[in-house]
Design a protein around this motif. Structure first.
Motif, mmCIF file in Angstrom:
data_model
loop_
_atom_site.group_PDB
_atom_site.id
_atom_site.type_symbol
_atom_site.label_atom_id
_atom_site.label_comp_id
_atom_site.label_asym_id
_atom_site.label_seq_id
_atom_site.Cartn_x
_atom_site.Cartn_y
_atom_site.Cartn_z
ATOM 1 N N LEU A 64 -1.717 34.762 -13.543
ATOM 2 C CA LEU A 64 -0.252 34.806 -13.465
ATOM 3 C C LEU A 64 0.292 33.540 -12.826
ATOM 4 C CD1 LEU A 64 2.383 36.411 -13.852
ATOM 5 C CD2 LEU A 64 2.019 37.381 -11.577
ATOM 6 N N ARG A 65 -0.396 33.044 -11.823
ATOM 7 C CA ARG A 65 0.060 31.827 -11.142
ATOM 8 C C ARG A 65 0.153 30.661 -12.129
ATOM 9 N NH1 ARG A 65 -2.651 32.980 -6.810
ATOM 10 N NH2 ARG A 65 -0.964 33.873 -5.623
ATOM 11 N N LEU A 66 -0.845 30.566 -13.004
ATOM 12 C CA LEU A 66 -0.844 29.495 -14.000
ATOM 13 C C LEU A 66 0.261 29.725 -15.026
ATOM 14 C CD1 LEU A 66 -4.702 29.130 -14.564
ATOM 15 C CD2 LEU A 66 -3.248 27.869 -12.986
ATOM 16 N N GLU A 67 0.450 30.968 -15.421
ATOM 17 C CA GLU A 67 1.496 31.279 -16.397
ATOM 18 C C GLU A 67 2.883 30.991 -15.827
ATOM 19 O OE1 GLU A 67 0.479 35.347 -17.139
ATOM 20 O OE2 GLU A 67 -0.867 34.877 -18.803
ATOM 21 N N LEU A 68 3.061 31.278 -14.568
ATOM 22 C CA LEU A 68 4.366 31.016 -13.954
ATOM 23 C C LEU A 68 4.619 29.525 -13.829
ATOM 24 C CD1 LEU A 68 4.678 33.790 -11.201
ATOM 25 C CD2 LEU A 68 5.186 33.858 -13.625
ATOM 26 N N ARG A 69 3.582 28.765 -13.537
ATOM 27 C CA ARG A 69 3.745 27.312 -13.449
ATOM 28 C C ARG A 69 4.110 26.752 -14.829
ATOM 29 N NH1 ARG A 69 5.952 23.069 -11.735
ATOM 30 N NH2 ARG A 69 4.775 21.151 -12.051
ATOM 31 N N LYS A 70 3.447 27.282 -15.847
ATOM 32 C CA LYS A 70 3.766 26.875 -17.217
ATOM 33 C C LYS A 70 5.237 27.201 -17.515
ATOM 34 C CE LYS A 70 2.958 28.106 -21.962
ATOM 35 N NZ LYS A 70 2.462 29.175 -22.823
ATOM 36 N N ALA A 71 5.702 28.363 -17.070
ATOM 37 C CA ALA A 71 7.106 28.744 -17.283
ATOM 38 C C ALA A 71 8.036 27.733 -16.625
ATOM 39 C CB ALA A 71 7.354 30.150 -16.742
ATOM 40 N N GLU A 72 7.688 27.321 -15.414
ATOM 41 C CA GLU A 72 8.517 26.318 -14.709
ATOM 42 C C GLU A 72 8.611 25.035 -15.513
ATOM 43 O OE1 GLU A 72 7.013 25.472 -10.775
ATOM 44 O OE2 GLU A 72 7.235 27.567 -10.186
ATOM 45 N N LEU A 73 7.483 24.595 -16.047
ATOM 46 C CA LEU A 73 7.473 23.341 -16.814
ATOM 47 C C LEU A 73 8.322 23.468 -18.068
ATOM 48 C CD1 LEU A 73 3.719 22.258 -16.513
ATOM 49 C CD2 LEU A 73 5.695 21.249 -15.360
ATOM 50 N N ILE A 74 8.251 24.618 -18.722
ATOM 51 C CA ILE A 74 9.068 24.838 -19.926
ATOM 52 C C ILE A 74 10.539 24.729 -19.559
ATOM 53 C CG2 ILE A 74 9.824 26.546 -21.613
ATOM 54 C CD1 ILE A 74 6.949 27.609 -21.689
ATOM 55 N N ASN A 75 10.926 25.390 -18.469
ATOM 56 C CA ASN A 75 12.342 25.388 -18.084
ATOM 57 C C ASN A 75 12.812 24.000 -17.655
ATOM 58 O OD1 ASN A 75 12.517 28.136 -18.655
ATOM 59 N ND2 ASN A 75 11.868 28.706 -16.597
ATOM 60 N N GLN A 76 11.936 23.251 -17.018
ATOM 61 C CA GLN A 76 12.287 21.867 -16.650
ATOM 62 C C GLN A 76 12.446 21.015 -17.891
ATOM 63 O OE1 GLN A 76 9.178 20.472 -14.003
ATOM 64 N NE2 GLN A 76 9.723 21.955 -12.415
ATOM 65 N N ARG A 77 11.565 21.199 -18.843
ATOM 66 C CA ARG A 77 11.588 20.391 -20.063
ATOM 67 C C ARG A 77 12.855 20.680 -20.873
ATOM 68 N NH1 ARG A 77 9.760 21.971 -24.963
ATOM 69 N NH2 ARG A 77 8.301 23.521 -24.133
ATOM 70 N N LYS A 78 13.190 21.937 -20.978
ATOM 71 C CA LYS A 78 14.380 22.293 -21.753
ATOM 72 C C LYS A 78 15.649 21.784 -21.079
ATOM 73 C CE LYS A 78 12.423 25.025 -24.923
ATOM 74 N NZ LYS A 78 12.614 25.017 -26.361
ATOM 75 N N GLY A 79 15.550 21.616 -19.756
ATOM 76 C CA GLY A 79 16.659 21.000 -19.038
ATOM 77 C C GLY A 79 17.895 21.883 -19.031
ATOM 78 N N PRO A 80 18.954 21.387 -18.424
ATOM 79 C CA PRO A 80 20.192 22.173 -18.401
ATOM 80 C C PRO A 80 20.733 22.297 -19.820
ATOM 81 C CG PRO A 80 20.547 19.985 -17.441
ATOM 82 C CD PRO A 80 19.095 20.080 -17.785
ATOM 83 N N GLN A 81 21.004 23.473 -20.221
ATOM 84 C CA GLN A 81 21.521 23.707 -21.555
ATOM 85 C C GLN A 81 22.426 24.933 -21.442
ATOM 86 O OE1 GLN A 81 18.361 24.836 -24.210
ATOM 87 N NE2 GLN A 81 17.446 26.192 -22.741
ATOM 88 N N VAL A 82 22.859 25.419 -22.551
ATOM 89 C CA VAL A 82 23.699 26.614 -22.496
ATOM 90 C C VAL A 82 22.891 27.738 -21.851
ATOM 91 C CG1 VAL A 82 24.885 28.347 -23.869
ATOM 92 C CG2 VAL A 82 24.948 25.955 -24.564
ATOM 93 N N ARG A 83 23.439 28.262 -20.788
ATOM 94 C CA ARG A 83 22.721 29.331 -20.105
ATOM 95 C C ARG A 83 22.987 30.648 -20.813
ATOM 96 N NH1 ARG A 83 24.346 29.581 -14.098
ATOM 97 N NH2 ARG A 83 22.652 31.089 -14.013
ATOM 98 N N ILE A 84 21.939 31.439 -20.904
ATOM 99 C CA ILE A 84 22.099 32.763 -21.519
ATOM 100 C C ILE A 84 22.180 33.767 -20.381
ATOM 101 C CG2 ILE A 84 21.082 34.468 -23.057
ATOM 102 C CD1 ILE A 84 19.496 32.075 -24.296
ATOM 103 N N VAL A 85 23.406 34.170 -20.079
ATOM 104 C CA VAL A 85 23.616 35.129 -18.989
ATOM 105 C C VAL A 85 24.232 36.385 -19.586
ATOM 106 C CG1 VAL A 85 24.762 35.571 -16.788
ATOM 107 C CG2 VAL A 85 23.931 33.270 -17.314
ATOM 108 N N LEU A 86 23.583 37.491 -19.382
ATOM 109 C CA LEU A 86 23.992 38.744 -20.023
ATOM 110 C C LEU A 86 24.420 39.739 -18.960
ATOM 111 C CD1 LEU A 86 20.813 38.810 -22.270
ATOM 112 C CD2 LEU A 86 23.082 37.997 -22.935
ATOM 113 N N ARG A 87 25.547 40.357 -19.234
ATOM 114 C CA ARG A 87 26.051 41.337 -18.275
ATOM 115 C C ARG A 87 25.976 42.709 -18.899
ATOM 116 N NH1 ARG A 87 28.536 36.660 -17.368
ATOM 117 N NH2 ARG A 87 29.210 36.093 -15.280
ATOM 118 N N GLY A 88 25.003 43.479 -18.467
ATOM 119 C CA GLY A 88 24.900 44.855 -18.952
ATOM 120 C C GLY A 88 24.036 44.985 -20.189
ATOM 121 N N GLY A 89 23.689 46.231 -20.463
ATOM 122 C CA GLY A 89 22.763 46.525 -21.551
ATOM 123 C C GLY A 89 23.290 46.156 -22.927
ATOM 124 N N ALA A 90 24.586 46.317 -23.130
ATOM 125 C CA ALA A 90 25.154 46.034 -24.459
ATOM 126 C C ALA A 90 24.974 44.554 -24.814
ATOM 127 C CB ALA A 90 26.629 46.416 -24.496
#
Lengths: 181, 134
Positions: free
Chosen positions: A138-164
């Motif tokens: 999991l530690r390695l997978e989470l680090r990989k996740a961090e790198l993906i998010n850094q690479r994608k950089g600031p972009q349109v954030r997907i923020v969802l409010r509620g189940g719908a």
């Protein structure tokens, strides 16, 4: 992509004591029937397994932290995580029957209490062994996740409010995938 | 109670895309419930021991989604960043403890190890009984 030993998964995961599987089976069977308390040899072997698990957990935590800090490559992290997954699956196949087996029957066969205590301790150690492998991965997978998010950089954030909104988001993803496909 | 604000990070989408279709469906359902706060008992949100602000919710017995709990100007925001295979070995051990078998008078408990693991069988008068169902 580097494939040096230092970039590899902690695949040099030290193997369990040679007779560990025999130990599990012996204790499992005898915890259901043996009248006499467990003898010293089996207690010593059980302790040896517990020590192995303790050392394994420390080593895996240290190695996975080191790798996560050092590897800057998503594919290398994914490969290391997959190797750990394979080891976890192999050990899981050996250990899960003992983890998942029902406890000793009540009221029927009379097993000495020492065997039941030994079995409970072994199960704890088995769970701990598998958790150590799982969490290192999991530690390695989470680090990989961090790198993906850094690479994608600031972009349109997907923020969802509620189940719908969550439902709408996944629905439109599926729709977009169908269009592209 | 207000629904939860959930952010889907690119890493979560990447991990989600790698899942089998049935697990993707379960992930969607879990996230809907998580956002609605409608099934926390079965989602079992928990803080991962040994990790910095890493939380998980249960997707299936073998899968969990991971998130960080942050705050923005509007309040708490739950940033989903990974979903993947994650067995709960403690739960497996506890589940086994809830299943018990009783050998009655004249019965004994037999254990055999085979390719599918261990089988516990009650044997006694009238021949071998069926293995206990889990």
């Amino acid at each position: 992509m580097s494939d040096t030993p230092s970039d590899q998964a902690p695949a040099a995961v030290p193997p369990p004591p040679d007779r560990a599987t025999d130990l599990f089976h012996t204790v499992f069977v005898l915890s259901r029937s043996a009248n006499a308390e467990p003898g010293q040899p089996v207690v010593v072997e059980a302790r040896a397994y517990g020590t192995y698990v303790q050392q394994l957990a420390l080593r895996l935590e240290g190695e996975s932290r080191r790798l996560a800090a050092r590897l800057q490559d998503e594919e290398a992290l994914a490969r290391a995580a997959r190797e750990l997954m394979q080891i976890e699956a192999q050990r899981g196949a050996t250990l899960q029957p003992y983890l998942a087996a029902p406890p000793a029957p009540a009221g029927g066969a009379k097993a000495a209490a020492g065997w039941l205590v030994l079995m409970a301790r072994l199960r704890d150690d088995m769970a701990r062994e598998l958790e150590a492998l799982r969490d290192a991965r999991l530690r390695l997978e989470l680090r990989k996740a961090e790198l993906i998010n850094q690479r994608k950089g600031p972009q349109v954030r997907i923020v969802l409010r509620g189940g719908a909104q969550v439902q709408l988001f996944f629905g439109s993803r599926a729709g977009n995938a169908a269009e592209k496909g | 109670m207000q629904p939860r604000k959930v952010e889907i990070l690119p890493s979560f989408e990447a991990a989600y895309d790698a899942l089998a279709p049935d697990i993707q469906e379960r992930t969607q359902e879990a996230l809907v419930h998580f956002a609605e706060r409608s099934a926390d008992n079965s989602l079992r949100p928990e803080l991962k021991n040994g990790f910095d602000n890493v939380w998980s919710i249960r997707i299936t017995k073998g899968y969990r989604a991971f998130y960080k709990k942050l705050r923005d100007s509007e309040g708490a925001i739950f940033c989903m960043f990974h979903v993947g295979h994650h067995d709960d070995y403690r739960a497996l051990k506890k589940l086994a403890a809830r299943v018990s078998i009783t050998a009655g008078p004249g019965q004994s408990v037999g254990v055999s190890a085979g390719p599918e693991g261990l089988r516990v069988v009650l044997q006694g008068r009238g021949g071998a009984a069926k293995p206990p169902r889990r």
